[in-house]
Design an enzyme around this catalytic site. Structure first.
Site, mmCIF file in Angstrom:
data_model
loop_
_atom_site.group_PDB
_atom_site.id
_atom_site.type_symbol
_atom_site.label_atom_id
_atom_site.label_comp_id
_atom_site.label_asym_id
_atom_site.label_seq_id
_atom_site.Cartn_x
_atom_site.Cartn_y
_atom_site.Cartn_z
ATOM 1 N N ASN A 197 -4.626 4.521 -6.455
ATOM 2 C CA ASN A 197 -4.468 5.751 -5.694
ATOM 3 C C ASN A 197 -4.160 6.935 -6.598
ATOM 4 O O ASN A 197 -4.619 8.050 -6.353
ATOM 5 C CB ASN A 197 -3.357 5.582 -4.649
ATOM 6 C CG ASN A 197 -3.818 4.809 -3.433
ATOM 7 O OD1 ASN A 197 -4.510 5.345 -2.580
ATOM 8 N ND2 ASN A 197 -3.456 3.544 -3.345
ATOM 9 N N GLN A 216 0.839 -1.191 0.000
ATOM 10 C CA GLN A 216 0.000 0.000 0.000
ATOM 11 C C GLN A 216 0.882 1.253 0.000
ATOM 12 O O GLN A 216 1.655 1.476 0.929
ATOM 13 C CB GLN A 216 -0.898 -0.002 1.236
ATOM 14 C CG GLN A 216 -1.647 1.295 1.503
ATOM 15 C CD GLN A 216 -2.590 1.672 0.377
ATOM 16 O OE1 GLN A 216 -2.287 2.578 -0.403
ATOM 17 N NE2 GLN A 216 -3.704 0.973 0.293
ATOM 18 N N GLY A 249 -8.438 -0.820 -2.431
ATOM 19 C CA GLY A 249 -9.667 -0.609 -1.680
ATOM 20 C C GLY A 249 -9.479 -0.650 -0.182
ATOM 21 O O GLY A 249 -10.416 -0.974 0.559
ATOM 22 N N GLU A 250 -8.278 -0.285 0.289
ATOM 23 C CA GLU A 250 -8.022 -0.380 1.735
ATOM 24 C C GLU A 250 -8.893 0.586 2.532
ATOM 25 O O GLU A 250 -9.315 0.267 3.647
ATOM 26 C CB GLU A 250 -6.541 -0.133 2.042
ATOM 27 C CG GLU A 250 -6.210 -0.335 3.502
ATOM 28 C CD GLU A 250 -4.739 -0.600 3.771
ATOM 29 O OE1 GLU A 250 -4.332 -0.508 4.945
ATOM 30 O OE2 GLU A 250 -3.998 -0.905 2.816
ATOM 31 N N ARG A 251 -9.183 1.766 1.993
ATOM 32 C CA ARG A 251 -10.058 2.701 2.698
ATOM 33 C C ARG A 251 -11.451 2.092 2.889
ATOM 34 O O ARG A 251 -12.049 2.202 3.959
ATOM 35 C CB ARG A 251 -10.161 4.030 1.941
ATOM 36 C CG ARG A 251 -8.927 4.895 2.020
ATOM 37 C CD ARG A 251 -9.078 6.166 1.206
ATOM 38 N NE ARG A 251 -10.030 7.087 1.825
ATOM 39 C CZ ARG A 251 -11.230 7.373 1.335
ATOM 40 N NH1 ARG A 251 -11.641 6.814 0.211
ATOM 41 N NH2 ARG A 251 -12.011 8.232 1.947
ATOM 42 N N ARG A 290 -0.194 4.374 0.135
ATOM 43 C CA ARG A 290 -0.753 5.431 0.971
ATOM 44 C C ARG A 290 -0.422 5.157 2.430
ATOM 45 O O ARG A 290 -0.617 4.057 2.933
ATOM 46 C CB ARG A 290 -2.269 5.508 0.789
ATOM 47 C CG ARG A 290 -2.888 6.701 1.499
ATOM 48 C CD ARG A 290 -4.364 6.823 1.207
ATOM 49 N NE ARG A 290 -4.910 8.029 1.819
ATOM 50 C CZ ARG A 290 -6.185 8.346 1.793
ATOM 51 N NH1 ARG A 290 -7.049 7.569 1.178
ATOM 52 N NH2 ARG A 290 -6.603 9.458 2.366
#
Length: 285
Positions: free
Chosen positions: A121, A45, A86-88, A47
């Site tokens: 992202n 990730q 899609g971690e958020r 972000r």
């Protein structure tokens, strides 16, 4: 041009050489309801910052409207999955108290997973410049990608990739200013022309305090350069500029040639233990 390239979608950006064989529909388009605690966070990730207030807003939206777009995962065995993108949404689903989440299951390698996470992202403008620079750096050091390959994978110009990677040569305090938005990438590029980390930090603070534009910052750097003699022992840029560029291209990192009398030294920079090992492998054969 860059935004247009990103608009082609994730699948169009992954291949670098020949296209991969087409996978069966059941394998490449498998959407499942997966328990949240069976999903592992994305090791790649890019972000680093997930503001709590934004996650709470997204969690409220999930409670009211449900998930509008599935997350993307890959199988890790033993009934576990690893996030690709899609971690958020995954974090917000946990906050919302959901038990499961819809996920598109893909089969992909580590470098493809990292490229997918970065591309998503970039498409959403979710990353600050330093997060993007660190992601490019990991693609280069962990997967041996050249700047040309990175540019192809993420749909950006090679010059854009190179310019962001150069930001990693700035002092940590300056990098934090860029990440926070206090300094723009334009300001950061100006600071790269300043010799010495302490001088870069001092000027960065002054730029922020005085709210100088990029143009005004360039003028200040040029004025300081006129007032100072060339640093003793440091070769003039014209003397070794071509050789430094060739070495940097060969080694994939910053290289500085310093002259002292009839001798001198060649300084090879590295920014992580993994990069040190990579450079040692190249230099020692």
């Amino acid at each position: 041009m860059e935004k247009k390239a990103l608009g082609r979608g994730l699948d169009a950006l992954l291949p670098v050489a020949a296209p991969a064989p087409v996978k069966p529909a059941a394998e490449s388009q498998d959407v499942l309801d997966i328990e949240l605690d069976h999903i592992l966070p994305n090791r790649f990730q890019p972000r680093r910052d997930f503001p709590e207030d934004e996650l709470e807003q997204l969690a409220d939206s999930l409670r009211q409207n449900g998930l509008l777009q599935p997350i993307v995962v890959r199988r890790k065995g033993d009934g576990l999955y690893e996030l690709i993108s899609g971690e958020r949404r995954w974090r917000a689903a946990e906050l919302a108290g959901l038990g499961t989440i819809k996920a598109l299951v893909r089969n992909c390698s580590d470098d493809e997973a990292m490229a997918l996470a970065l591309i998503e992202n970039l498409q959403r403008d979710d990353l600050n410049p330093m997060e993007t620079a660190h992601a490019y750096h990991r693609m280069a050091t962990e997967f041996g990608m050249t700047q040309d390959v990175i540019a192809q994978r993420v749909g950006r110009e090679r010059s854009s990739v190179a310019n962001l990677l150069r930001l990693l040569h700035l002092p940590e305090e300056v990098q934090q200013m860029v990440a926070a938005g206090s300094l723009s990438t334009g300001h950061a590029k100006v600071l790269l022309a300043v010799h010495g980390g302490e001088a870069q930090v001092r000027l960065a603070r002054e730029i922020v305090d005085r709210q100088w534009s990029v143009r005004e910052s360039e003028k200040r750097v040029a004025a300081q350069a006129r007032d100072k003699r060339p640093t003793r022992g440091r070769a003039q840029p014209s003397a070794f500029q071509d050789l430094e560029a060739r070495l940097q291209k060969k080694l994939g990192t910053k290289v500085v040639i310093e002259q002292a009398g009839t001798g001198g030294r060649i300084v090879v920079h590295y920014f992580s233990p993994q990069e040190q090992e990579r450079l040692l492998d190249i230099l020692l054969g």
